[in-house]
Design a protein around this motif. Structure first.
Motif, PDB file in Angstrom:
ATOM      1  N   PHE A 265       0.610  -1.583  -0.012  1.00  0.00           N
ATOM      2  CA  PHE A 265       0.275  -0.122   0.170  1.00  0.00           C
ATOM      3  C   PHE A 265       0.470   1.878  -0.252  1.00  0.00           C
ATOM      4  N   LYS A 266       2.023   1.322   0.616  1.00  0.00           N
ATOM      5  CA  LYS A 266       3.007   2.785   0.724  1.00  0.00           C
ATOM      6  C   LYS A 266       3.521   2.974  -0.506  1.00  0.00           C
ATOM      7  N   MET A 267       3.650   1.742  -1.201  1.00  0.00           N
ATOM      8  CA  MET A 267       4.176   1.676  -2.581  1.00  0.00           C
ATOM      9  C   MET A 267       2.857   2.247  -3.490  1.00  0.00           C
ATOM     10  N   CYS A 268       1.760   1.671  -3.769  1.00  0.00           N
ATOM     11  CA  CYS A 268       0.718   2.615  -4.649  1.00  0.00           C
ATOM     12  C   CYS A 268       0.818   4.002  -4.193  1.00  0.00           C
ATOM     13  N   MET A 269       0.489   3.682  -2.652  1.00  0.00           N
ATOM     14  CA  MET A 269       0.347   5.177  -2.909  1.00  0.00           C
ATOM     15  C   MET A 269       1.306   6.135  -2.805  1.00  0.00           C
ATOM     16  N   HIS A 270       2.422   5.911  -2.688  1.00  0.00           N
ATOM     17  CA  HIS A 270       4.287   6.876  -4.059  1.00  0.00           C
ATOM     18  C   HIS A 270       3.972   6.423  -5.336  1.00  0.00           C
ATOM     19  N   LEU A 271       2.783   6.124  -5.820  1.00  0.00           N
ATOM     20  CA  LEU A 271       3.030   5.969  -7.164  1.00  0.00           C
ATOM     21  C   LEU A 271       2.052   5.731  -7.539  1.00  0.00           C
ATOM     22  N   SER A 272       0.446   6.605  -6.940  1.00  0.00           N
ATOM     23  CA  SER A 272      -0.561   6.689  -6.979  1.00  0.00           C
ATOM     24  C   SER A 272      -0.950   7.168  -6.052  1.00  0.00           C
ATOM     25  N   PRO A 273      -0.625   8.638  -5.821  1.00  0.00           N
ATOM     26  CA  PRO A 273      -0.875   9.597  -4.311  1.00  0.00           C
ATOM     27  C   PRO A 273      -2.371   9.851  -4.437  1.00  0.00           C
ATOM     28  N   ASP A 274      -2.948  10.137  -5.366  1.00  0.00           N
ATOM     29  CA  ASP A 274      -4.997   9.786  -5.142  1.00  0.00           C
ATOM     30  C   ASP A 274      -5.380   8.454  -5.077  1.00  0.00           C
ATOM     31  N   HIS A 275      -5.357   7.706  -5.234  1.00  0.00           N
ATOM     32  CA  HIS A 275      -5.541   5.922  -4.746  1.00  0.00           C
ATOM     33  C   HIS A 275      -6.194   5.383  -3.757  1.00  0.00           C
ATOM     34  N   GLN A 276      -7.704   5.766  -3.398  1.00  0.00           N
ATOM     35  CA  GLN A 276      -8.361   6.121  -2.268  1.00  0.00           C
ATOM     36  C   GLN A 276      -8.183   5.210  -1.426  1.00  0.00           C
ATOM     37  N   GLU A 277      -8.074   3.928  -2.494  1.00  0.00           N
ATOM     38  CA  GLU A 277      -8.830   3.092  -1.386  1.00  0.00           C
ATOM     39  C   GLU A 277      -6.859   2.457  -1.084  1.00  0.00           C
ATOM     40  N   ALA A 278      -6.234   2.076  -1.303  1.00  0.00           N
ATOM     41  CA  ALA A 278      -5.226   1.967  -0.897  1.00  0.00           C
ATOM     42  C   ALA A 278      -4.639   2.844   0.320  1.00  0.00           C
ATOM     43  N   ARG A 279      -5.114   4.169   0.241  1.00  0.00           N
ATOM     44  CA  ARG A 279      -5.059   5.273   1.016  1.00  0.00           C
ATOM     45  C   ARG A 279      -5.859   5.145   2.347  1.00  0.00           C
ATOM     46  N   LYS A 280      -6.753   4.146   1.994  1.00  0.00           N
ATOM     47  CA  LYS A 280      -8.126   3.919   3.580  1.00  0.00           C
ATOM     48  C   LYS A 280      -7.069   2.649   4.152  1.00  0.00           C
ATOM     49  N   GLN A 281      -6.197   1.774   3.277  1.00  0.00           N
ATOM     50  CA  GLN A 281      -5.964   0.096   3.647  1.00  0.00           C
ATOM     51  C   GLN A 281      -4.968   0.726   4.722  1.00  0.00           C
ATOM     52  N   TYR A 282      -3.914   1.664   3.674  1.00  0.00           N
ATOM     53  CA  TYR A 282      -2.716   1.649   4.889  1.00  0.00           C
ATOM     54  C   TYR A 282      -2.783   3.421   6.150  1.00  0.00           C
ATOM     55  N   TRP A 283      -3.887   3.252   6.521  1.00  0.00           N
ATOM     56  CA  TRP A 283      -4.409   3.915   7.477  1.00  0.00           C
ATOM     57  C   TRP A 283      -4.888   3.320   8.456  1.00  0.00           C
ATOM     58  N   GLN A 284      -5.685   2.017   7.903  1.00  0.00           N
ATOM     59  CA  GLN A 284      -6.296   0.641   8.756  1.00  0.00           C
ATOM     60  C   GLN A 284      -5.318   0.300   9.022  1.00  0.00           C
ATOM     61  N   LEU A 285      -4.533   0.242   8.653  1.00  0.00           N
ATOM     62  CA  LEU A 285      -2.896  -0.611   9.009  1.00  0.00           C
ATOM     63  C   LEU A 285      -2.324  -0.103   9.972  1.00  0.00           C
ATOM     64  N   ILE A 286      -1.303   1.440   9.893  1.00  0.00           N
ATOM     65  CA  ILE A 286      -0.812   2.249  10.540  1.00  0.00           C
ATOM     66  C   ILE A 286      -0.717   1.763  12.197  1.00  0.00           C
ATOM     67  N   PRO A 287      -1.750   1.468  13.010  1.00  0.00           N
ATOM     68  CA  PRO A 287      -2.083   1.540  14.534  1.00  0.00           C
ATOM     69  C   PRO A 287      -1.345   0.528  14.462  1.00  0.00           C
ATOM     70  N   ASP A 288      -1.475  -0.738  13.957  1.00  0.00           N
ATOM     71  CA  ASP A 288      -0.676  -1.782  14.669  1.00  0.00           C
ATOM     72  C   ASP A 288       1.263  -2.013  14.280  1.00  0.00           C
ATOM     73  N   THR A 289       1.438  -0.856  13.788  1.00  0.00           N
ATOM     74  CA  THR A 289       2.996  -1.198  13.330  1.00  0.00           C
ATOM     75  C   THR A 289       3.157  -0.181  14.458  1.00  0.00           C
ATOM     76  N   ILE A 290       2.662   0.505  15.639  1.00  0.00           N
ATOM     77  CA  ILE A 290       3.152   1.784  16.631  1.00  0.00           C
ATOM     78  C   ILE A 290       2.898   0.827  17.679  1.00  0.00           C
ATOM     79  N   PRO A 291       3.564   1.089  18.579  1.00  0.00           N
ATOM     80  CA  PRO A 291       4.026   0.329  19.242  1.00  0.00           C
ATOM     81  C   PRO A 291       3.430   1.479  20.936  1.00  0.00           C
ATOM     82  N   GLU A 292       3.174   0.698  21.643  1.00  0.00           N
ATOM     83  CA  GLU A 292       2.262   2.071  22.831  1.00  0.00           C
ATOM     84  C   GLU A 292       2.836   2.843  23.938  1.00  0.00           C
TER      85      GLU A 292
END
Length: 601
Positions: A567-594
């Motif tokens: 999804f990161k690479m899709c956002m890089h190549l296609s910044p207006d790809h809304q579905e990729a951006r949506k998935q990115y924001w849904q996954l990001i919280p799992d990568t950040i430690p409390e």
């Protein structure tokens, strides 16, 4: 401590995209997601901080690569809640980065360190804007001292003090390759003009010249310097990259100038040959004044296929003003030797520099045309000379009233000129830029009317006479997919039998496989697409969608880390790809430690 090392946002208001290189300059393009350089100095800082502070949380975020707006960045950092924020900025990227930094300070009391060209030129302004620290020049160890809690008044390289002694670059660990992947910055072709899939490697740092327009020569360092790394360290880094990325085809030595001391380049080339790494393809930024035929012969043996030379101007008065003399006869002979050895030349030319005139720039255009017509340079860059704050050129422009604007984001070298001379107006300068582009294009010999593309692009190229038939077949296949996916797949197979280089039929086969629940077959098709579409133009057209589809397959397979990367690479190549951006924001919280709970004494 939670320490975030940040590359500025990549998308500015008005649908403008930036390509930062703070020790050189930042380009800006309207409506076009331009390629991105690997943020090498922040990457070195990131791994240095991980080494020096092993018990703390250190993370490099490349908001430029992710095409973040300032608002996107704030949304991301709201989840991280950093204790420390470190930005490397220049004149163009300072204002948007400042918005982000101020938001973090207001919300979380984050302490902010600003590094790069802008704070070196205007440290007082950075502090007046509410930032905590402004670093002067080369900044890696200054940041370490700040994070160790030293009094800033005692830290050289931190305002109000001046520059610190230049660092030993062999003391640094290899740059970041975990938080960001170096291969992701290696698209070929496009505006990058690389023929192969080349990972950026920095074998040296600094510049012994003080050209008046150059940030590296007159801003980042207190005085002229140039340092070459240990050949063994560079070779070891290349070998590590080869093991990690077997798809890598070469390296681009994208430092300020790769060839200065003859003994260094000869020793390094011998190390490449002795280690067997001369089977890769290399290109480098270089000063033609320091190159002779013996060096050319040696770099050819070591695997170099291209040099990027700063020709800049052939006009004597302009050269004297900027501090760069080009001896046309000697350069011509050097380029003929390079051609004989099969070394390509990428020439950079400059319009509107200090001391320039319409007549002087016309001389440079005529000289460049001659080089192109003789096939002595294979590609070129026409730069609009920019007086970056802190440079000698900027001081001249201020003293002489040459500045046509003080808008920080206009100092980008691509959207227009920011100077106007009494004998050479800004309109005339831009006319010269257009003239150079037009006449250089027309100067190509008939056999090379089309610019030489990357090898990856040649693999997917179609013949002009085949295009009408291909367009008809692909249109039919795409239309049929909506009502008859299986029939569209049959058409795709037939198209590939005749035109196996096409990527769109494979994309359709992948989509049909997803509909049929054949995820492994779909994965194979989409992986083929993105691994083949490594020319930047192909990647924009086909790679973005393939990455999105693979991300969704990974979600189905519960491979969330791999999905996030796609999804990161899709956002890089296609910044207006809304579905990729949506998935990115849904996954990001799992990568950040409390955040760790505060210790109550």
């Amino acid at each position: 401590m939670k320490i975030l090392v940040c590359q500025p946002p990549g998308r500015f208001p008005g649908d403008r995209y930036v390509c930062p290189f703070p020790s050189r300059w930042t380009s800006m393009f309207q409506g076009y997601p331009v390629f991105i350089y690997y943020p090498y100095e922040l990457a070195y800082l990131s791994t240095l901080l991980k080494r020096e502070f092993p018990d703390d949380y250190v993370k490099l975020i490349d908001g430029t690569y992710l095409r973040f707006t300032a608002e996107d960045y704030i949304q991301y950092l709201d989840q991280e809640k950093p204790d420390w924020l470190i930005f490397e900025v220049d004149t163009v990227t300072y204002k948007e980065s400042l918005r982000i930094a101020k938001a973090m300070k207001a919300k979380y009391g984050t302490r902010v360190i600003i590094t790069g060209q802008y704070p070196t030129a205007f440290p007082e302004s950075v502090i007046a804007d509410g930032m905590d620290y402004a670093c002067i020049g080369e900044f890696e160890y200054a940041v370490v001292d700040i994070l160790n809690g030293l009094d800033p008044k005692t830290i050289s390289g931190v305002y109000p003090n001046s520059y610190r002694k230049v660092l030993d670059i062999d003391s640094l660990p290899d740059p970041e390759d975990e938080d960001i992947r170096r291969i992701d910055y290696s698209y070929c072709g496009g505006h990058r003009w690389t023929k192969y899939r080349e990972i950026e490697v920095h074998a040296s740092r600094g510049c012994p010249y003080t050209c008046d327009f150059c940030v590296a020569g007159t801003v980042y360092y207190e005085k002229e310097n140039w340092r070459f790394r240990s050949p063994q360290r560079i070779v070891a880094e290349i070998e590590n990259l080869r093991r990690k990325y077997p798809e890598m085809e070469g390296c681009w030595f994208n430092e300020e100038t790769h060839i200065i001391r003859k003994k260094d380049i000869m020793s390094f080339c011998q190390a490449l040959i002795d280690s067997g790494n001369n089977d890769l393809r290399y290109e480098a930024m270089a000063n033609h004044q320091r190159i002779d035929e013996e060096i050319l012969e040696m770099i050819k043996k070591a695997g170099y296929y291209k040099l990027r030379l700063g020709i800049e101007t052939i006009d004597e008065a302009t050269g004297k003003s900027i501090g760069r003399k080009t001896k046309a006869d000697r350069l011509h002979e050097l380029l003929r030797s390079a051609k004989r050895l099969g070394i390509e030349i990428y020439g950079t030319f400059m319009i509107g520099a200090s001391g320039s005139t319409p007549e002087g720039d016309r001389k440079t255009i005529d000289y460049g045309k001659k080089l192109i017509s003789e096939d002595l340079i294979s590609s070129w860059q026409c730069s609009i000379s920019v007086p970056h704050p802190g440079t000698t050129f900027h001081k001249k422009a201020q003293e002489n009233g040459w500045l046509a604007t003080n808008d920080l984001e206009s100092f980008n070298g691509s959207s227009g000129t920011v100077v106007s001379y009494p004998n050479y107006s800004s309109e005339q300068i831009m006319d010269s830029v257009q003239l150079m582009s037009r006449e250089f294009r027309d100067a190509r010999v008939q056999e090379t009317v089309r610019p030489k593309r990357s090898l990856a692009a040649e693999k997917t190229a179609i013949l002009k006479q085949d295009k009408p038939e291909i367009d008809k077949l692909v249109k039919s296949m795409n239309a049929r997919f909506e009502s008859d996916p299986k029939g569209a797949a049959e058409e795709a197979e037939m198209i590939l039998e005749k035109f196996p280089q096409l990527l769109s039929p494979r994309y359709v086969l992948g989509k049909v496989a997803v509909l049929e629940g054949q995820l492994q077959q779909a994965r194979e098709q989409f992986e083929y697409v993105y691994k083949t579409a490594v020319d930047y133009d192909d990647a924009l057209m086909f790679g973005a969608g393939a990455h999105y589809r693979l991300g969704m397959i990974c979600i189905e397979e519960d491979k969330r880390d791999e999905a996030l990367q796609h999804f990161k690479m899709c956002m890089h190549l296609s910044p207006d790809h809304q579905e990729a951006r949506k998935q990115y924001w849904q996954l990001i919280p799992d990568t950040i430690p409390e955040a760790e709970p505060a210790v109550v004494s």
